[in-house]
Design an enzyme around this catalytic site. Structure first.
Site, PDB file in Angstrom:
ATOM      1  N   GLY A 133      11.324  -1.182   4.499  1.00 58.82           N
ATOM      2  CA  GLY A 133      10.720  -2.030   3.460  1.00 58.82           C
ATOM      3  C   GLY A 133      11.773  -2.889   2.774  1.00 58.82           C
TER       4      GLY A 133
ATOM      5  N   ASP B 169       8.458  -0.803  12.273  1.00 56.55           N
ATOM      6  CA  ASP B 169       7.215  -0.313  11.684  1.00 56.55           C
ATOM      7  C   ASP B 169       7.340   1.205  11.570  1.00 56.55           C
ATOM      8  OD1 ASP B 169       4.690   0.472  11.025  1.00 56.55           O
ATOM      9  OD2 ASP B 169       3.678  -0.527  12.708  1.00 56.55           O
TER      10      ASP B 169
ATOM     11  N   TYR C 159      -3.246   4.858  -4.643  1.00 57.43           N
ATOM     12  CA  TYR C 159      -1.778   4.760  -4.706  1.00 57.43           C
ATOM     13  C   TYR C 159      -1.204   6.037  -5.339  1.00 57.43           C
ATOM     14  CZ  TYR C 159       2.732   2.762  -6.278  1.00 57.43           C
ATOM     15  OH  TYR C 159       4.060   2.505  -6.517  1.00 57.43           O
TER      16      TYR C 159
HETATM   17  C1  AKB Z   1       2.401  -0.742  -9.610  1.00 57.89           C
HETATM   18  O1  AKB Z   1       2.053  -1.349 -10.637  1.00 57.89           O
HETATM   19  O2  AKB Z   1       1.626  -0.396  -8.713  1.00 57.89           O
HETATM   20  C2  AKB Z   1       3.845  -0.327  -9.473  1.00 57.89           C
HETATM   21  C3  AKB Z   1       4.079   1.049  -9.976  1.00 57.89           C
HETATM   22  C4  AKB Z   1       3.980   1.338 -11.425  1.00 57.89           C
HETATM   23  O3  AKB Z   1       4.371   1.917  -9.206  1.00 57.89           O
HETATM   24  N1  AKB Z   1       4.691  -1.260 -10.150  1.00 57.89           N
END
Ligand code: AKB
Length: 323
Positions: free
Chosen positions: A8, A51, A140
């Site tokens: 990355g 990748d 996330y």
């Molecule tokens: C996001 O906003 O997704 C990132 C984080 C806080 O990990 N900057």
């Protein structure tokens, strides 16, 4: 001798981390990789397309380069992850497990960024302790918690020297952010110069934890150079530098750009993500165990951001055209 492979490397953290690693060690000791072809992001060290989802390619590259450490930065950020959660899960989780597996086979030290997003609404907000409830409500965040657990697992089961940091929002003039919830801060700086005004996708009073990129990069390097025996956490350490709201950042920007105007048009998705995160991390364990200290607060960061942005010819040209 150190041989550091960065994944990355063309991203927001990767760009600046790679340059700092080259400055600290030697260009030949760093291999910058990214899913994008290096022709699109030339670096001052050897660079290759890679990748991380391709385990065989990753294994072959680590072996050929003779990597002793992997800085694994390839990941999808919070807002982008909500647009395609399955893709985010695949990239964030499968990429990481491949990196940890190869690190176990080749005895590499590994750096993995976690995030304030590894916390959720059930976590104490101010401050969020180092060890506490981790029940995020975003994909996330789910991948960050699972990633922290994977680091613990590979450390305990295979002895991988895994190290991580829970970053707050990162602010930088060098590389654009990519699909995060905290990106409004960088956008506000750019818009102040190019348009003299900005419409913020978060409410004026949304207090978030933030850090200037030079502090974040130094944290990675210091953590990776710390003695393994000093570290009790192999998932990730909380680190923090400053907390502010969009209204407070706008006031600071106005000190550099008189007449700067801000409006608010909260985006429900990104507002709900921001509201689910703590407003400050308790980083006392990082301070005690490996000597972490931040250098930049809000005024220093803003002054340095404008210095860096004014030095960019493309932005200066856009600023004169737009105002
Ligand atoms: C996001 O906003 O997704 C990132 C984080 C806080 O990990 N900057």
């Amino acid at each position: 001798m150190k041989r550091i492979l960065v994944t990355g490397a063309a991203g927001q953290i990767g760009t600046e981390l790679t340059s700092s690693l080259v400055a600290r060690y030697r260009a030949g000791e760093i291999l910058a990789t990214d899913i994008r072809h290096p022709a699109d992001w030339a670096r001052d060290c050897p660079a290759e397309q890679l990748d991380c989802l391709d385990l065989d390619a990753l294994r072959a590259t680590v072996k050929r380069f003779g990597a002793t450490a992997i800085h694994h930065l390839a990941a999808i950020l919070s807002a982008t992850a909500e647009a395609d959660p399955v893709r985010a899960y695949r990239i964030n989780m499968n990429g990481l497990v491949n990196v940890l597996q190869v690190a176990a086979e080749r005895r590499c030290r590994v750096f993995v960024p976690s995030s304030i997003a590894a916390f959720g609404p059930g976590t104490p907000r101010d401050p969020a302790p180092q060890s506490t409830v981790q029940r995020p409500t975003t994909m996330y965040g789910v991948t960050k918690v699972a990633g922290e657990l994977l680091c613990d697992y590979y450390h305990g089961r295979f002895g991988v020297d895994a190290r991580g940091l829970r970053f707050p929002g990162l602010i930088s003039y060098a590389a654009p952010p990519g699909g995060g919830t905290t990106d409004y801060a960088v956008e506000m700086f750019h818009a102040s110069l190019c348009e003299g005004r900005y419409t913020c996708f978060l409410r004026a009073d949304t207090r978030m934890d933030m850090m200037y990129m030079p502090d974040a990069i130094r944290a990675v390097i210091e953590l990776m150079e710390a003695s393994p025996t000093a570290l009790t956490h192999r998932n990730a350490f909380n680190i923090t530098a400053m907390q502010f709201t969009p209204a407070e950042l706008a006031a600071e920007i106005r000190a550099h750009v008189p007449g700067f105007r801000i409006d608010y048009d909260p985006d429900p998705l990104r507002q709900s993500i921001a509201d689910s995160w703590p407003s400050r991390l308790d980083d006392s364990e990082a301070r005690e165990q490996w000597g972490w200290r931040h250098e930049y607060g809000l005024p220093d960061m803003a002054a340095d951001m404008f210095r860096g942005l004014h030095a960019q010819p493309a932005l200066t040209a856009a600023a004169s055209a737009g105002r």
